[in-house]
Structure formats: C-alpha cells, structure tokens
Design a protein around this motif. Structure first.
Motif, PDB file in Angstrom:
ATOM      1  N   GLY A 100      35.907  41.578  39.046  1.00 25.25           N
ATOM      2  CA  GLY A 100      36.008  41.107  37.678  1.00 25.25           C
ATOM      3  C   GLY A 100      34.777  40.449  37.104  1.00 25.25           C
ATOM      4  O   GLY A 100      33.654  40.598  37.608  1.00 25.25           O
ATOM      5  N   LYS A 142      41.442  39.687  40.164  1.00 27.31           N
ATOM      6  CA  LYS A 142      40.367  40.079  39.245  1.00 27.31           C
ATOM      7  C   LYS A 142      40.251  39.037  38.141  1.00 27.31           C
ATOM      8  O   LYS A 142      41.251  38.673  37.527  1.00 27.31           O
ATOM      9  CB  LYS A 142      40.645  41.453  38.627  1.00 27.31           C
ATOM     10  CG  LYS A 142      39.573  41.887  37.622  1.00 27.31           C
ATOM     11  CD  LYS A 142      39.765  43.310  37.162  1.00 27.31           C
ATOM     12  CE  LYS A 142      40.914  43.454  36.210  1.00 27.31           C
ATOM     13  NZ  LYS A 142      41.000  44.818  35.634  1.00 27.31           N
ATOM     14  N   GLU A 162      39.348  38.094  34.470  1.00 26.47           N
ATOM     15  CA  GLU A 162      39.280  38.814  33.210  1.00 26.47           C
ATOM     16  C   GLU A 162      38.494  38.073  32.135  1.00 26.47           C
ATOM     17  O   GLU A 162      37.995  38.696  31.191  1.00 26.47           O
ATOM     18  CB  GLU A 162      40.694  39.084  32.692  1.00 26.47           C
ATOM     19  CG  GLU A 162      41.524  39.964  33.613  1.00 26.47           C
ATOM     20  CD  GLU A 162      42.910  40.228  33.065  1.00 26.47           C
ATOM     21  OE1 GLU A 162      43.434  41.329  33.301  1.00 26.47           O
ATOM     22  OE2 GLU A 162      43.483  39.322  32.425  1.00 26.47           O
TER      23      GLU A 162
END
Length: 242
Positions: free
Chosen positions: A108, A207, A209
């Motif tokens: 990410g 991840k 974001e």
C-alpha cells in the motif's frame, strides 16, 4: 547558488569525487561552455548544466507515491532485501527516504521524498495523522470489536500495558476470514496486527490506503509509483496536522 560538484552529486551523477573527475576530464558544460572548476557556483534556476551532452536539471525536492509490494523493506538501503527506494528507478536525487514504515509483508501507500520537514510533521508522535488500512482478518469481526477499537485496546502485556488511541473499525464482511477497513492516528510497532491479536484475531493481509491527505492511486499496481501532482504536493505540504 551551489557548487558545481555538489549540484551534480545531488542529482545522482556520481559521488563528489566521481563528478570532480568528470569535470577535470572536460565532460561537463555550463551554458554550453566546458568547465573544469568543481567549485564553480551554479544558479540552479538559470544555468544550464550538462554531462556528456545530457542536461542535468536540478531538483530541490522530490515526492513520489508508491504502492509498496510485499517482500520489499521500508528502508533506504538493505544488505539482503530490495528497498522501497530501489523501486524509484527514475529518481533524480540520491537522498530520498520513505516517510514512515510498512512491514515487509504489508502493501500500500508509502510516500517517498527528501522533504525532511514534511516527514517530521507527518511522523511526529505529537501529531495524530490518520492512516487508513484495508485488511483481511482470520476470524469473524464483530460489533464488539468495533467498540473495543473505539475505546482503545491494550496491545501490550498484563505486566506492561500499552493502550492505543481510539480507532475507527469498519466491517466490510464478517466471516471466517473477515474484511475490514481501519482508521488509526498512531504508528506503533506492528500496531494493526497487534490490535487484532488483542481481540483474538489474526491479520492475513494488510494494505495502507491513505495517510493524512494522501490516498493510494487505484491505478498503481504493487511496485508501481508516480510523482505527486502539483495539487497533491500543495495538499500534503500545507496540510494542517491536527
């Protein structure tokens, strides 16, 4: 104004000694004139500098948004693993670094820059910068977990407690492997993984974001990056950290 050898070294042409050798060899031109003085003062905005006919444009600050892939370490250099800075193949400056860390297996958003003042603002423990994560978690995530995260959970031990600040947990799908989105305003070591461990669950995939005003570009595949747009640079450099 900046010395010619520093100008070239900053732009990754070589070390100070290497660029001094190139200058002595007559390979460097300033405003189309061969120069052999390493301490010549250069106006970064007006002078045209080239090496072997290739124009070297001076860049003071660089900002990249990277979709960090798993298996790559958040460091400037590593003796064993590829680093996130290694992935920025067309960088101009040699002093880039990642703003913060993502675990080796975490993917990410990662900001790569040489802007130390910005990094300090985003990472200072006195600031509380929101970070948004998507995760797949082993175990059914419940509304009870949502409330626990809202209040803060103990990610330490019974002997040495370490409580988190309030976090916003959104359940996207509750199943044997749940999907969630989590917003936190801290950056403790392995924090997301430890928060779920505190409620007897295991993060299988993680991840990031978003971080502050920056959001991961959905067009970037893991390992891909791009320069921040002018608007993104203004947003992140002028952003008022709460």
């Amino acid at each position: 104004m900046i010395r010619l050898d520093k100008y070239l070294a900053d732009m990754g042409v070589g070390t100070r000694q290497e660029v001094k050798k190139q200058i002595r060899q007559g390979r460097v031109c300033v405003n189309d004139n061969v120069v052999k003085s390493a301490d010549l003062k250069i106006n970064e905005e007006l002078d045209l500098v080239s090496v072997d006919g290739n124009v070297i444009t001076y860049t003071t600050m660089e900002y990249y948004i990277l979709n960090k892939p798993g298996g790559v370490v958040s460091a400037t250099e590593d003796a064993h693993d590829q680093t996130v800075v290694d992935l920025i193949t067309d960088k101009k400056r040699k002093d880039l670094f990642p703003v913060g860390r993502l675990d080796k297996d975490t993917e990410g958003l990662l900001l790569i820059t040489n802007d130390g003042a910005l990094a300090h603002r985003l990472l200072s423990p006195k600031k509380h910068v929101d970070k948004i994560y998507y995760a797949r978690v082993r175990g059914k995530v419940t509304e009870e977990d949502v409330e626990s995260f809202r209040k803060g959970v103990n990610i330490g031990t019974a002997e040495c407690e370490e409580w988190t600040r309030s976090g916003t947990l959104q359940i996207l799908n509750s199943a044997d492997v749940s999907e969630i989105r989590l917003t936190i305003s801290e950056g403790k070591y392995h924090q997301v993984k430890r928060m779920f461990q505190a409620v007897q669950k295991e993060v299988l995939y993680l991840k990031r974001e978003a971080m502050g005003p920056l959001y991961l570009d959905p067009d970037l595949q893991p390992g891909e990056y791009r320069s921040l747009t002018k608007e993104e640079i203004e947003n992140v450099t002028k952003w008022n950290v709460k």
